[in-house]
Write a protein that holds these residues in place. Sequence first.
Motif, short mmCIF file in Angstrom:
data_model
loop_
_atom_site.label_atom_id
_atom_site.label_comp_id
_atom_site.label_asym_id
_atom_site.label_seq_id
_atom_site.Cartn_x
_atom_site.Cartn_y
_atom_site.Cartn_z
N ALA A 193 0.81 -1.21 0.00
CA ALA A 193 0.00 0.00 0.00
C ALA A 193 0.84 1.27 0.00
CB ALA A 193 -0.93 0.00 1.21
N GLY A 194 2.16 1.15 0.16
CA GLY A 194 3.04 2.30 0.19
C GLY A 194 4.39 1.90 0.73
N GLU A 195 5.27 2.86 0.90
CA GLU A 195 6.61 2.54 1.39
C GLU A 195 6.52 1.96 2.81
OE1 GLU A 195 11.10 4.45 1.80
OE2 GLU A 195 9.40 5.77 1.33
N ASN A 196 7.11 0.78 2.98
CA ASN A 196 7.14 0.10 4.28
C ASN A 196 5.75 -0.19 4.83
OD1 ASN A 196 9.78 0.83 3.83
ND2 ASN A 196 10.06 1.94 5.75
N TYR A 197 4.76 -0.34 3.97
CA TYR A 197 3.37 -0.41 4.43
C TYR A 197 2.59 -1.42 3.59
CZ TYR A 197 -1.31 1.25 5.73
OH TYR A 197 -2.61 1.35 6.18
N PHE A 198 1.91 -2.34 4.29
CA PHE A 198 1.08 -3.35 3.64
C PHE A 198 -0.36 -3.22 4.10
CE2 PHE A 198 5.29 -5.23 4.36
CZ PHE A 198 5.66 -5.57 3.07
N ARG A 249 4.90 -1.84 8.62
CA ARG A 249 3.66 -1.97 9.37
C ARG A 249 2.58 -2.43 8.40
NH1 ARG A 249 0.84 3.08 8.67
NH2 ARG A 249 2.14 4.46 7.39
N ALA A 250 1.48 -2.89 8.94
CA ALA A 250 0.41 -3.40 8.08
C ALA A 250 -0.94 -3.10 8.70
CB ALA A 250 0.56 -4.90 7.86
N ARG A 251 -1.86 -2.76 7.86
CA ARG A 251 -3.26 -2.65 8.27
C ARG A 251 -3.91 -4.01 7.99
NH1 ARG A 251 -7.91 1.41 5.74
NH2 ARG A 251 -9.60 0.77 7.18
N LEU A 252 -4.45 -4.64 9.03
CA LEU A 252 -5.09 -5.94 8.91
C LEU A 252 -6.61 -5.76 8.92
CD1 LEU A 252 -2.93 -8.05 11.41
CD2 LEU A 252 -2.55 -7.63 8.98
N GLN A 253 -7.24 -6.19 7.83
CA GLN A 253 -8.70 -6.11 7.73
C GLN A 253 -9.22 -7.53 7.57
OE1 GLN A 253 -8.34 -3.01 4.47
NE2 GLN A 253 -10.01 -2.10 5.64
N PHE A 254 -9.84 -8.02 8.63
CA PHE A 254 -10.24 -9.42 8.70
C PHE A 254 -11.60 -9.47 9.39
CE2 PHE A 254 -9.80 -13.49 11.25
CZ PHE A 254 -9.95 -14.35 10.17
N PHE A 255 -12.66 -9.61 8.61
CA PHE A 255 -14.03 -9.56 9.11
C PHE A 255 -14.21 -8.25 9.90
CE2 PHE A 255 -13.35 -14.07 8.29
CZ PHE A 255 -14.49 -14.38 7.57
N ASP A 256 -14.51 -8.33 11.21
CA ASP A 256 -14.75 -7.12 11.99
C ASP A 256 -13.47 -6.50 12.53
OD1 ASP A 256 -17.48 -7.49 11.65
OD2 ASP A 256 -17.66 -8.73 13.46
N THR A 257 -12.33 -7.18 12.33
CA THR A 257 -11.05 -6.67 12.83
C THR A 257 -10.46 -5.70 11.81
OG1 THR A 257 -10.61 -8.71 14.04
CG2 THR A 257 -8.72 -7.29 13.53
N ASP A 258 -10.06 -4.53 12.28
CA ASP A 258 -9.40 -3.54 11.42
C ASP A 258 -8.38 -2.82 12.29
OD1 ASP A 258 -8.58 -1.52 9.71
OD2 ASP A 258 -10.58 -1.11 8.94
N VAL A 259 -7.13 -3.33 12.26
CA VAL A 259 -6.09 -2.79 13.13
C VAL A 259 -4.81 -2.59 12.32
CG1 VAL A 259 -7.01 -3.86 15.22
CG2 VAL A 259 -5.30 -5.09 13.85
N THR A 260 -3.96 -1.71 12.83
CA THR A 260 -2.64 -1.52 12.25
C THR A 260 -1.62 -2.13 13.21
OG1 THR A 260 -3.27 0.48 11.07
CG2 THR A 260 -0.91 0.15 11.47
#
Length: 853
Positions: free
Chosen positions: A779-784, A830-841
């Motif tokens: 999604a960007g530099e050093n970012y997933f 770092r990564a943003r995790l979007q998994f069903f109701d979970t949305d965390v970095t």
Amino acid sequence: MIRAKDLRCEYLKDPIGIGERNPRLTWKDEGLVSQSAFDILFDINGEEREVHRDSDSMHFDMDIPIKSRDRVVWKVRLYDENGTRGEYSEPAYFEAGLFEPSCFKGKWISSGLKSSWKKRLPVDCFKKEFALSDKPVRARLYASALGLYEIRINGKRAGSFVFAPGFTDYRKRIQYQTYDVTGLLKEGGNVIEAELADGWYRGSIGAKGRTNTYGSRTKLFIQLETETEDGRTETVISDGSFSWSNDGPVKFADLKDGERVDGRMIPSYSGKSAVFETDPRLFSASDSFDVREMETFIPVKKTVSASGKQIFHLAENIAGYICLDIVAREGQKIDIVMGEMLDENGEVDLKNIQCTYRGKLSPLQEIHYVCREGENRYKSKYFFGGFRYISVDSEISVDIAQIRGIAVYSAFEDTSSFECSSGLINTFYRNTVRSLKGNSIDIPTDCPTRERMGWTGDSQVFFDTASYLVNYAPFIRKHVGDLFDRQWKSGRLAQIVPFSNEDWFMWVMNGSVGWADAGVLIPIRYSLKYGDTRLIDRYYKDIVRYGKFMMGRTGRWGGPYAKPVKVGRRYRRYVVNCGQSYGEWAEPNDVNAFRWYDFASPHPEESTAYTAWILGLIADICHEKGDKENESLFRSHSEKVKEAYQELVRTKEHTLDTDRQAKLVRPLYMHLLDAEQESFAKKRLIKALDNYGWRLGTGFLSTPFILDVLADMDPEYAYRLLENEEMPGWLFMAKNSTGTIWEGWEGPESDAGIASLNHNSKGAMTEWLIKGMCGVNIAGENYFIIKPVIGGMETCARASYDSIYGKVSAGWEKDGDTVKLTVDIPPNTRARLQFFDTDVTVQCGHHEFTQEL
């Protein structure tokens, strides 16, 4: 331990002969959460320089001046999030090539003979003997050709590059290679021997196998530079002192048709080489991967055809050539043909890959070998083909252990892994990897058999998949250079690069949307995948020119094959109904069969859609570059073309009320519709899929889009299409696997005109397996962003991607009513995790999440 690893220069390991004056250096982090700074220690020809940057970037564009031939040893030291300093990494190095035209001292040497389409010539052989006063401590060979070359020093081959110098438009740019040949030289007498073949320059090229595309006289360039321990230098260059003959073993060599070799012959070198002046401004360092022999395959079976030929079966379809080891009597002959299919009599059949030109079939993929007495070893040098079957016609009985297939491709490194609970999906993934490699011999081709041309439509639809599967950056950067080498003054970009002697009727297809748009789409996608904007920076003015070319087509009359578009004058000014184009191309026959006049039509729906989309993307580029004037120009025009598109699809001729999936997928993916149209198109797409039994009905351009569109609507829609095993469909191809991806959905049963069994484009779905099913996205530099799409009959899936920032992996597994997601994020990202109701970095490390279904 805090350290940097996997140090690269221009994405290559320890390259020599780099052509960039300010090369990009990259590394990956280990032993820290985040990087706060880095040091780089340079040793440039023995002189140390150090730089320090307070930055979390894992790259550095070298700003210390370097000169031709400079050797740079470098290592990196990292600082973690607390400012703790690690140790310096293991050293890496790179070496500069020849930057100035004055560095090139050699001349072109040649036989002086010209070929014609009626008369082909044997491979040229050159030789020079020379003496060195001392054994060198450093020796570099700079070599190139108009044709293909192989060089030996004291009987040993220089380097491992196959089909050097590679394929470019030789009128614009000629690649040269740099080899470290220090270990091949000795004090006293030495000898250089070289062979020169037709290759892409003079040999058969394109679908029809035309010859002499770039010239009728091949030429060779050699420059050998040596240095002794006490600093003395000596140079050997190609000039009139080289002896020549063409009476060596290779009597005929052609990239498409094959080779004729007489193993009894030894070159006499009885003549002298002709000398021609070079234009060193055309020389360009080969900054991509070498083309090399990669894997060797022993046949899995031997059969005998109805005519008595010995047929050897490989386990999978490959691109490359064969190697043969036999004991024979002098004068015995071996005739070999390679192909992708067998006919009903068990004979190798080339009908699916051949075209006819002036009564001649192309390609032939034939080897004719005459044996010498005793041991014979034949391996192709100047030919490659696409094949799974090898037909041997000879009185000599050949055993399975005596013949091998050798896969040849640009020496990529694999950067991904994927596996899920479906064996057929796994097969499709593996076949896509094979087709990528088989279609990557210095340029991205459509197939390694019939055309072997650098179709820009193929390269742009397949880029995201390829750049997941392998380290693709150096290879695609070279391709983009080829693309802009062929740009017209008008701004138009080509459908095929380098120029490949296309048919006259295809000339007007240059500029076709979806193909020429590679000049915009690949630099944008490259920038995101590799965090590297240099392609956009380098070709920015050319991208703007292409945008203005696209604008110039809107509202113009399209010629006698253009049907009127029934929209108001206000919208007609922005519809693209001008110029010949491919349209969607290669939809299933029962969806939209090809008609000859499809080549002549402007295809207003596809052309208008792509124009609106691409102009908007160019406006985004202008914004990033701070070019407000062009941003406003392209943004405004894009919006007007988009409005015209919305009006166009309200007409009966281009209605959204259609079963042609491509006509619905395209505007949904590109966000071209108003709210009412978008709602209708989504519903109509599902109806179209229902009406087609949830089989795949898209063509060349929209196939990579359809799973994204469906997954955004409902993941179950995407899986229902993906998992369908009927034809046309991806898993039908996997279920009837030939080891590679087919051109036509019917595979071996396809019409002969669209029946290659090793084509990339339909494998472009594979990116979705990694970014969609497993959710791995940059999604960007050093970012997933990790956002898996879970559904269908799959019970588990896992993918890893060794990105420019480090290896990221994500996998999920169902267990009853729960699904577990495991994710590994590399250091300094770092990564943003979007998994069903979970949305965390989250920061780097291992993470697990469980969700009730």
